[in-house]
Design an enzyme around this catalytic site. Structure first.
Site, PDB file in Angstrom:
ATOM      1  N   ASP A   7      -7.982  -3.210  17.827  1.00 27.62           N
ATOM      2  CA  ASP A   7      -7.745  -2.301  18.955  1.00 27.62           C
ATOM      3  C   ASP A   7      -6.521  -1.454  18.624  1.00 27.62           C
ATOM      4  O   ASP A   7      -5.799  -1.736  17.665  1.00 27.62           O
ATOM      5  CB  ASP A   7      -7.508  -3.091  20.255  1.00 27.62           C
ATOM      6  CG  ASP A   7      -7.368  -2.164  21.468  1.00 27.62           C
ATOM      7  OD1 ASP A   7      -8.120  -1.172  21.554  1.00 27.62           O
ATOM      8  OD2 ASP A   7      -6.488  -2.406  22.314  1.00 27.62           O
ATOM      9  N   SER A   8      -6.273  -0.441  19.457  1.00 30.14           N
ATOM     10  CA  SER A   8      -5.062   0.368  19.277  1.00 30.14           C
ATOM     11  C   SER A   8      -3.822  -0.390  19.751  1.00 30.14           C
ATOM     12  O   SER A   8      -2.708  -0.004  19.440  1.00 30.14           O
ATOM     13  CB  SER A   8      -5.194   1.659  20.079  1.00 30.14           C
ATOM     14  OG  SER A   8      -5.331   1.341  21.453  1.00 30.14           O
ATOM     15  N   GLY A  40      -7.529   7.074  22.448  1.00 35.35           N
ATOM     16  CA  GLY A  40      -8.379   7.839  23.373  1.00 35.35           C
ATOM     17  C   GLY A  40      -8.167   9.336  23.371  1.00 35.35           C
ATOM     18  O   GLY A  40      -8.988  10.091  23.892  1.00 35.35           O
ATOM     19  N   CYS A  70     -12.345  -2.482  20.986  1.00 37.11           N
ATOM     20  CA  CYS A  70     -11.901  -1.149  21.394  1.00 37.11           C
ATOM     21  C   CYS A  70     -13.142  -0.278  21.525  1.00 37.11           C
ATOM     22  O   CYS A  70     -13.871  -0.081  20.548  1.00 37.11           O
ATOM     23  CB  CYS A  70     -10.962  -0.582  20.333  1.00 37.11           C
ATOM     24  SG  CYS A  70     -10.497   1.132  20.647  1.00 37.11           S
ATOM     25  N   THR A  72     -13.273   2.959  22.236  1.00 36.51           N
ATOM     26  CA  THR A  72     -13.089   4.283  21.632  1.00 36.51           C
ATOM     27  C   THR A  72     -13.415   4.224  20.143  1.00 36.51           C
ATOM     28  O   THR A  72     -14.129   5.071  19.614  1.00 36.51           O
ATOM     29  CB  THR A  72     -11.628   4.754  21.825  1.00 36.51           C
ATOM     30  OG1 THR A  72     -11.269   4.568  23.187  1.00 36.51           O
ATOM     31  CG2 THR A  72     -11.467   6.200  21.445  1.00 36.51           C
ATOM     32  N   GLU A 141       0.262  -0.442  28.250  1.00 39.73           N
ATOM     33  CA  GLU A 141       1.031  -0.663  27.009  1.00 39.73           C
ATOM     34  C   GLU A 141       2.534  -0.681  27.278  1.00 39.73           C
ATOM     35  O   GLU A 141       3.254  -1.464  26.690  1.00 39.73           O
ATOM     36  CB  GLU A 141       0.732   0.430  25.963  1.00 39.73           C
ATOM     37  CG  GLU A 141      -0.612   0.294  25.252  1.00 39.73           C
ATOM     38  CD  GLU A 141      -0.690  -0.897  24.279  1.00 39.73           C
ATOM     39  OE1 GLU A 141       0.337  -1.337  23.763  1.00 39.73           O
ATOM     40  OE2 GLU A 141      -1.815  -1.390  24.080  1.00 39.73           O
ATOM     41  N   CYS A 173     -12.951   0.505  28.637  1.00 32.71           N
ATOM     42  CA  CYS A 173     -11.784   0.504  27.733  1.00 32.71           C
ATOM     43  C   CYS A 173     -11.210  -0.898  27.854  1.00 32.71           C
ATOM     44  O   CYS A 173     -11.017  -1.402  28.975  1.00 32.71           O
ATOM     45  CB  CYS A 173     -10.766   1.537  28.199  1.00 32.71           C
ATOM     46  SG  CYS A 173      -9.145   1.334  27.410  1.00 32.71           S
ATOM     47  N   THR A 174     -10.944  -1.541  26.722  1.00 33.71           N
ATOM     48  CA  THR A 174     -10.559  -2.952  26.769  1.00 33.71           C
ATOM     49  C   THR A 174      -9.196  -3.198  27.421  1.00 33.71           C
ATOM     50  O   THR A 174      -8.881  -4.329  27.779  1.00 33.71           O
ATOM     51  CB  THR A 174     -10.571  -3.569  25.357  1.00 33.71           C
ATOM     52  OG1 THR A 174      -9.803  -2.726  24.484  1.00 33.71           O
ATOM     53  CG2 THR A 174     -11.983  -3.698  24.823  1.00 33.71           C
ATOM     54  N   HIS A 175      -8.415  -2.142  27.578  1.00 32.63           N
ATOM     55  CA  HIS A 175      -7.154  -2.317  28.316  1.00 32.63           C
ATOM     56  C   HIS A 175      -7.424  -2.619  29.801  1.00 32.63           C
ATOM     57  O   HIS A 175      -6.648  -3.327  30.440  1.00 32.63           O
ATOM     58  CB  HIS A 175      -6.284  -1.058  28.231  1.00 32.63           C
ATOM     59  CG  HIS A 175      -5.557  -0.909  26.934  1.00 32.63           C
ATOM     60  ND1 HIS A 175      -6.187  -0.529  25.766  1.00 32.63           N
ATOM     61  CD2 HIS A 175      -4.241  -1.102  26.618  1.00 32.63           C
ATOM     62  CE1 HIS A 175      -5.283  -0.479  24.791  1.00 32.63           C
ATOM     63  NE2 HIS A 175      -4.100  -0.819  25.285  1.00 32.63           N
TER      64      HIS A 175
HETATM   65  N1  DGL Z   1      -8.512  -0.165  24.249  1.00 32.48           N
HETATM   66  C1  DGL Z   1      -9.144   0.955  23.721  1.00 32.48           C
HETATM   67  C2  DGL Z   1     -10.559   1.180  24.213  1.00 32.48           C
HETATM   68  O1  DGL Z   1     -11.222   0.225  24.546  1.00 32.48           O
HETATM   69  C3  DGL Z   1      -8.357   2.174  23.314  1.00 32.48           C
HETATM   70  C4  DGL Z   1      -7.366   2.756  24.263  1.00 32.48           C
HETATM   71  C5  DGL Z   1      -6.569   3.883  23.644  1.00 32.48           C
HETATM   72  O2  DGL Z   1      -5.908   3.613  22.633  1.00 32.48           O
HETATM   73  O3  DGL Z   1      -6.628   5.023  24.129  1.00 32.48           O
HETATM   74  O4  DGL Z   1     -11.058   2.264  24.236  1.00 32.48           O
END
Ligand code: DGL
Length: 271
Positions: A7-8, A40, A70, A72, A141, A173-175
């Site tokens: 992931d990022s 993203g 992730c 994205t 984050e 988005c996994t966040h």
């Molecule tokens: N957690 C990520 C996702 O699922 C990326 C979020 C990001 O870095 O913009 O898309």
């Protein structure tokens, strides 16, 4: 069996914590590309290069399975997958089909994931609502302690959602599943969907469930392209570090400038 996740940043922890819970018998390698976060808003070429570096890094760690933690990046990886590798690639987006049921689906995701229409391509006309919630990634984050800020971002951005009669809202988005409870509270009447559950369904089908099958703690190696101390501090908000045996290191392949050790993207079998 070794599973690689990427992931990022901390977003993929929402996938990792489910995997270690259901499959404690496996070993894990998690790479967080915090030096290049967020993904993203990156352009397609840059994103492709970043993802390529990560896949090659995981390849060098000899993982048996790569799990997209992730969305994205997953939408980019999907463009270059072929059916002839011994490393299995598990897509978070494809597996969402296993867990959504209704014909009125909404998606919240990063700018790039929304732009790519990847969820529409996967789920078809049942997608009736989509919205970028990019600023929520940065808030999670950098500002997770500020719950008011997080609440306001979600409330403000999704304020028109009730007009669309959405039955299920995919946190694409996994966040976002890291603040699942806030979504649930703000959107009563809408079922909030965490796509990581689709990955778990797939993995259970393939490997069986062995929740209580291992006495030792699951082993997780973390590799961080940015500051590992900041990452670890934030990660503690989302996973109980005493439930895993972890090591954390900075990894130096950097961004697109560093071509050291990078070879051509291997083809992975996609599931
Ligand atoms: N957690 C990520 C996702 O699922 C990326 C979020 C990001 O870095 O913009 O898309």
């Amino acid at each position: 069996m070794k599973i690689g996740l990427f992931d990022s940043g901390v977003g993929g922890i929402s996938v990792l914590r489910k995997l270690v819970d259901f499959f404690p018998q496996f070993d894990y390698v998690y790479i967080a590309d915090t030096a290049n976060s967020p993904y993203g808003t990156k352009n397609d070429n840059l994103l492709f290069q970043l993802v390529k570096n990560i896949l090659n890094f995981l390849d060098s760690k000899q993982v048996d399975i790569i799990v997209a933690a992730c969305n994205t990046a997953d939408s980019v990886v999907k463009q270059c997958l072929k059916e002839n590798s011994d490393t299995l690639y598990v897509s978070i987006i494809d597996n969402v089909k296993r867990i959504v049921k209704s014909d009125r689906i909404g998606i919240v995701a990063t700018e790039n994931t929304i732009k790519s229409k990847v969820y529409e391509k996967t789920l078809g006309s049942s997608v009736v609502y989509r919205k970028s919630l990019q600023s929520l990634v940065t808030a999670i984050e950098r500002n997770f302690a500020n719950k008011e800020l997080i609440k306001n971002i979600i409330k403000e951005t999704l304020k028109g959602i009730n007009e669309f009669n959405v039955k299920e809202l995919i946190l694409g988005c996994t966040h976002f599943p890291l603040v699942y409870d806030i979504f649930e509270k703000l959107l009563p009447g809408i079922k909030i969907v965490d796509p990581a559950n689709g990955i778990i369904e797939y993995m259970k089908e393939k490997f069986g469930e062995r929740r209580n099958g291992k006495n030792n703690l699951p082993k997780v190696e973390f590799y961080i392209t940015g500051n590992p101390i900041t990452f670890e501090e934030n990660m503690k908000n989302f996973i109980n570090l005493s439930s895993i045996k972890s090591s954390i290191r900075k990894v130096g392949f950097g961004g697109v400038e560093s071509e050291t050790g990078i070879h051509n993207l291997r083809a992975f079998r996609c599931r």
